[in-house]
Design a protein around this motif. Structure first.
Motif, PDB file in Angstrom:
ATOM      1  N   MET A 129      -1.227   8.364   8.745  1.00 24.23           N
ATOM      2  CA  MET A 129      -0.012   7.570   8.888  1.00 24.23           C
ATOM      3  C   MET A 129       0.547   7.583  10.305  1.00 24.23           C
ATOM      4  O   MET A 129       1.367   6.732  10.654  1.00 24.23           O
ATOM      5  CB  MET A 129       1.049   8.052   7.902  1.00 24.23           C
ATOM      6  N   GLY A 130       0.099   8.526  11.125  1.00 25.79           N
ATOM      7  CA  GLY A 130       0.558   8.568  12.503  1.00 25.79           C
ATOM      8  C   GLY A 130       0.025   7.438  13.354  1.00 25.79           C
ATOM      9  O   GLY A 130       0.575   7.141  14.417  1.00 25.79           O
ATOM     10  N   ARG A 134      -2.965   1.037  11.453  1.00 26.76           N
ATOM     11  CA  ARG A 134      -3.762   1.861  10.534  1.00 26.76           C
ATOM     12  C   ARG A 134      -4.705   0.952   9.748  1.00 26.76           C
ATOM     13  O   ARG A 134      -4.285  -0.097   9.270  1.00 26.76           O
ATOM     14  CB  ARG A 134      -2.838   2.607   9.565  1.00 26.76           C
ATOM     15  N   VAL A 135      -5.953   1.387   9.597  1.00 26.82           N
ATOM     16  CA  VAL A 135      -6.956   0.556   8.930  1.00 26.82           C
ATOM     17  C   VAL A 135      -7.721   1.375   7.900  1.00 26.82           C
ATOM     18  O   VAL A 135      -8.196   2.483   8.210  1.00 26.82           O
ATOM     19  CB  VAL A 135      -7.949  -0.040   9.951  1.00 26.82           C
ATOM     20  N   ILE A 136      -7.832   0.872   6.691  1.00 24.06           N
ATOM     21  CA  ILE A 136      -8.735   1.417   5.675  1.00 24.06           C
ATOM     22  C   ILE A 136      -9.843   0.405   5.495  1.00 24.06           C
ATOM     23  O   ILE A 136      -9.621  -0.703   5.004  1.00 24.06           O
ATOM     24  CB  ILE A 136      -8.010   1.666   4.342  1.00 24.06           C
ATOM     25  N   ASP A 137     -11.051   0.738   5.927  1.00 21.19           N
ATOM     26  CA  ASP A 137     -12.170  -0.184   5.829  1.00 21.19           C
ATOM     27  C   ASP A 137     -12.550  -0.408   4.368  1.00 21.19           C
ATOM     28  O   ASP A 137     -12.301   0.460   3.517  1.00 21.19           O
ATOM     29  CB  ASP A 137     -13.380   0.364   6.586  1.00 21.19           C
ATOM     30  N   PRO A 138     -13.167  -1.539   4.041  1.00 27.09           N
ATOM     31  CA  PRO A 138     -13.675  -1.753   2.681  1.00 27.09           C
ATOM     32  C   PRO A 138     -14.586  -0.601   2.270  1.00 27.09           C
ATOM     33  O   PRO A 138     -15.524  -0.241   2.987  1.00 27.09           O
ATOM     34  CB  PRO A 138     -14.469  -3.060   2.810  1.00 27.09           C
ATOM     35  N   GLY A 139     -14.288   0.026   1.149  1.00 32.85           N
ATOM     36  CA  GLY A 139     -15.062   1.177   0.710  1.00 32.85           C
ATOM     37  C   GLY A 139     -14.544   2.494   1.244  1.00 32.85           C
ATOM     38  O   GLY A 139     -15.025   3.558   0.849  1.00 32.85           O
ATOM     39  N   ALA A 226      -2.242  -0.219  -0.887  1.00 32.81           N
ATOM     40  CA  ALA A 226      -2.112   0.239   0.498  1.00 32.81           C
ATOM     41  C   ALA A 226      -1.268  -0.738   1.310  1.00 32.81           C
ATOM     42  O   ALA A 226      -0.453  -0.335   2.159  1.00 32.81           O
ATOM     43  CB  ALA A 226      -3.484   0.420   1.128  1.00 32.81           C
ATOM     44  N   LEU A 227      -1.448  -2.024   1.060  1.00 29.63           N
ATOM     45  CA  LEU A 227      -0.643  -3.053   1.738  1.00 29.63           C
ATOM     46  C   LEU A 227       0.797  -3.026   1.234  1.00 29.63           C
ATOM     47  O   LEU A 227       1.744  -3.114   2.021  1.00 29.63           O
ATOM     48  CB  LEU A 227      -1.264  -4.430   1.502  1.00 29.63           C
ATOM     49  N   LYS A 228       0.974  -2.888  -0.065  1.00 27.68           N
ATOM     50  CA  LYS A 228       2.305  -2.899  -0.675  1.00 27.68           C
ATOM     51  C   LYS A 228       3.193  -1.799  -0.124  1.00 27.68           C
ATOM     52  O   LYS A 228       4.383  -2.023   0.161  1.00 27.68           O
ATOM     53  CB  LYS A 228       2.167  -2.749  -2.193  1.00 27.68           C
ATOM     54  N   TYR A 229       2.629  -0.611   0.048  1.00 23.72           N
ATOM     55  CA  TYR A 229       3.422   0.532   0.491  1.00 23.72           C
ATOM     56  C   TYR A 229       3.423   0.711   2.010  1.00 23.72           C
ATOM     57  O   TYR A 229       4.012   1.664   2.517  1.00 23.72           O
ATOM     58  CB  TYR A 229       2.929   1.809  -0.190  1.00 23.72           C
ATOM     59  N   GLY A 230       2.774  -0.194   2.725  1.00 27.64           N
ATOM     60  CA  GLY A 230       2.778  -0.111   4.177  1.00 27.64           C
ATOM     61  C   GLY A 230       1.851   0.951   4.738  1.00 27.64           C
ATOM     62  O   GLY A 230       1.973   1.328   5.910  1.00 27.64           O
ATOM     63  N   THR A 232      -1.391   0.539   5.171  1.00 28.23           N
ATOM     64  CA  THR A 232      -2.204  -0.232   6.097  1.00 28.23           C
ATOM     65  C   THR A 232      -1.567  -1.611   6.239  1.00 28.23           C
ATOM     66  O   THR A 232      -0.517  -1.878   5.664  1.00 28.23           O
ATOM     67  CB  THR A 232      -3.657  -0.322   5.626  1.00 28.23           C
ATOM     68  N   TYR A 233      -2.191  -2.477   7.020  1.00 31.91           N
ATOM     69  CA  TYR A 233      -1.583  -3.761   7.333  1.00 31.91           C
ATOM     70  C   TYR A 233      -2.444  -4.921   6.838  1.00 31.91           C
ATOM     71  O   TYR A 233      -3.671  -4.821   6.789  1.00 31.91           O
ATOM     72  CB  TYR A 233      -1.397  -3.896   8.847  1.00 31.91           C
ATOM     73  N   ALA A 234      -1.772  -6.017   6.502  1.00 36.74           N
ATOM     74  CA  ALA A 234      -2.481  -7.218   6.085  1.00 36.74           C
ATOM     75  C   ALA A 234      -3.208  -7.829   7.261  1.00 36.74           C
ATOM     76  O   ALA A 234      -2.659  -7.870   8.360  1.00 36.74           O
ATOM     77  CB  ALA A 234      -1.502  -8.226   5.488  1.00 36.74           C
TER      78      ALA A 234
END
Length: 236
Positions: A129-130, A134-139, A226-230, A232-234
């Motif tokens: 979160m720092g 922030r990016v969560i890749d597919p998978g 992840a998008l809903k709670y901020g 990661t980003y859309a």
């Protein structure tokens, strides 16, 4: 959100679901999560800087210990041109995770990433979160749980053996520290631009300890969550 962003988001969601079901087995006790999370067996988190194309990245892999913030500060000072930090961790020291997240945020422009197939669990969530962005890749797996301060079984057993007063004192200390940690986590999320509902609606809804009736203690966020709670980003 543009129609292009919506399509891209749907594609990422489908990709992530296929990756989880096809490449790994599902944990029957925690059905939103993989059975064997890829979160590194390193007893302490290692920080390895590598070139990926023209970009310099830091691979942060392993358990988060109390010494991580100092190591991270030193590593970033020695490598001021690091653009991304890739995370793979089973968690560890909660306060060290919060401190490490703040250190990352104090170095503007560093992106944190959970790469495809990697898992970021527990205290690793707060290191992640720092980043900004922030990016969560597919998978990639962003796995959360209810934080607990009762993990030191030997200390609990010793206090019980010493009698009622010692046990009462230990429980009181655990409750006080847990309340303080919850307050620190809430403050951290607000400062990092993450919705505090991630704590109240997701993390704190998980069981701290598995029971015979319900062994579920973990939750892996979907891309939409992840998008809903901020977290990661859309995509734009």
């Amino acid at each position: 959100m543009t129609s292009r962003s919506k399509l891209f988001r749907l594609a990422l969601s489908a990709f992530a679901l296929v990756g989880l079901t096809a490449a790994t087995d599902i944990d029957p006790a925690n059905p939103t999560c993989p059975l064997n999370p890829n979160w590194s067996a390193n007893p302490t988190m290692t920080l390895k800087v590598e070139k990926r194309g023209r970009m310099k990245v830091m691979l942060a892999e392993g358990r988060i210990d109390s010494g991580l913030p100092d190591r991270l500060s030193a590593a970033l000072k020695a490598n001021p041109d690091v653009e991304e930090i890739w995370l793979r961790s089973p968690g560890g020291d909660a306060r060290a995770g919060n401190t490490a997240g703040r250190i990352i945020r104090s170095n503007p422009g560093i992106l944190t990433r959970v790469p495809t197939g990697w898992t970021c669990f527990s205290a690793c969530n707060f290191v992640f979160m720092g980043g900004l962005p922030r990016v969560i890749d597919p998978g990639g797996v962003f796995m959360v749980h209810m934080f607990t301060r009762t993990g030191d079984r030997s200390t609990i057993d010793m206090s019980v053996a010493m009698g009622t007063d010692a046990t009462r004192e230990l429980i009181g200390g655990i409750e006080q520290d847990s309340a303080l940690l919850a307050s620190e986590d809430n403050d951290f999320l607000i400062k990092m631009g993450v919705s505090r509902k991630l704590l109240t609606d997701v993390m704190y809804q998980q069981q701290a300890v598995a029971t015979a009736e319900d062994r579920s203690t973990r939750r892996c966020l979907t891309l939409d969550e992840a998008l809903k709670y901020g977290v990661t980003y859309a995509p734009e």
